[in-house]
Design an enzyme around this catalytic site. Sequence first.
Site, PDB file in Angstrom:
ATOM      1  CB  SER A 137      29.934 -42.101  28.226  1.00 19.33           C
ATOM      2  OG  SER A 137      29.660 -42.739  26.993  1.00 19.33           O
ATOM      3  CB  SER A 161      30.677 -42.986  32.538  1.00 23.01           C
ATOM      4  OG  SER A 161      30.713 -43.006  33.953  1.00 23.01           O
ATOM      5  CG  HIS A 162      33.008 -48.090  30.750  1.00 24.54           C
ATOM      6  ND1 HIS A 162      32.218 -49.171  30.439  1.00 24.54           N
ATOM      7  CD2 HIS A 162      33.434 -47.590  29.558  1.00 24.54           C
ATOM      8  CE1 HIS A 162      32.167 -49.324  29.122  1.00 24.54           C
ATOM      9  NE2 HIS A 162      32.893 -48.377  28.571  1.00 24.54           N
ATOM     10  CD  GLU A 191      28.561 -45.668  22.992  1.00 24.80           C
ATOM     11  OE1 GLU A 191      29.235 -45.788  21.948  1.00 24.80           O
ATOM     12  OE2 GLU A 191      28.981 -46.010  24.105  1.00 24.80           O
ATOM     13  CD  GLN A 246      30.035 -45.309  18.598  1.00 26.40           C
ATOM     14  OE1 GLN A 246      30.199 -44.143  18.905  1.00 26.40           O
ATOM     15  NE2 GLN A 246      29.879 -46.264  19.503  1.00 26.40           N
TER      16      GLN A 246
END
Length: 169
Positions: free
Chosen positions: A22, A57-58, A89, A91
Amino acid sequence: MYRPVNHGYIEIVIGPMYSGKSEELIRRLKRAKIAKQNVVVFKPLIDDRYSKEDVVSHSGYAINAIPIKDSSEMEKYINEDTQVVGIDEVQFFDNEVVDMAIKLADKGIRVIAAGLDMDFKGEPFGPTPKLLAVAEFVDKIQAICSVCGQPATRSQRLIMVSQLSMMNR
């Protein structure tokens, strides 16, 4: 790296959780905005971990995004001025996201997607494998194992002890 000019293409950033997918997507989209390109960003409606309306993002980087239920909703937000489409994301989207990405690229739009390529069992995840097959550019990045410090290519599923005891009943 060579990038096509005056026509669309698909690029995808894949890897396990905590690999920076991300963050890389956000970096590319922000650069497109700096270049004064018209950018539209999508995220799955179910992804509300950090924000309902941002890809985050993290490490805390963020970009505004449109939360949608499935890929068919993308068309109502894209117009003839759209130059870049970001999808985070990937997926978690329906399989039609692949056809949508191809359709957008055929219209001359740069499509940048990010997502998991495999689930925690190492199995192909969602529509990502099909998107990999049609993408012009693929970047697979690794995370860092928090135990040994080596590159990590898979996501680990952690189950809390209370969940384990319930499963063993």
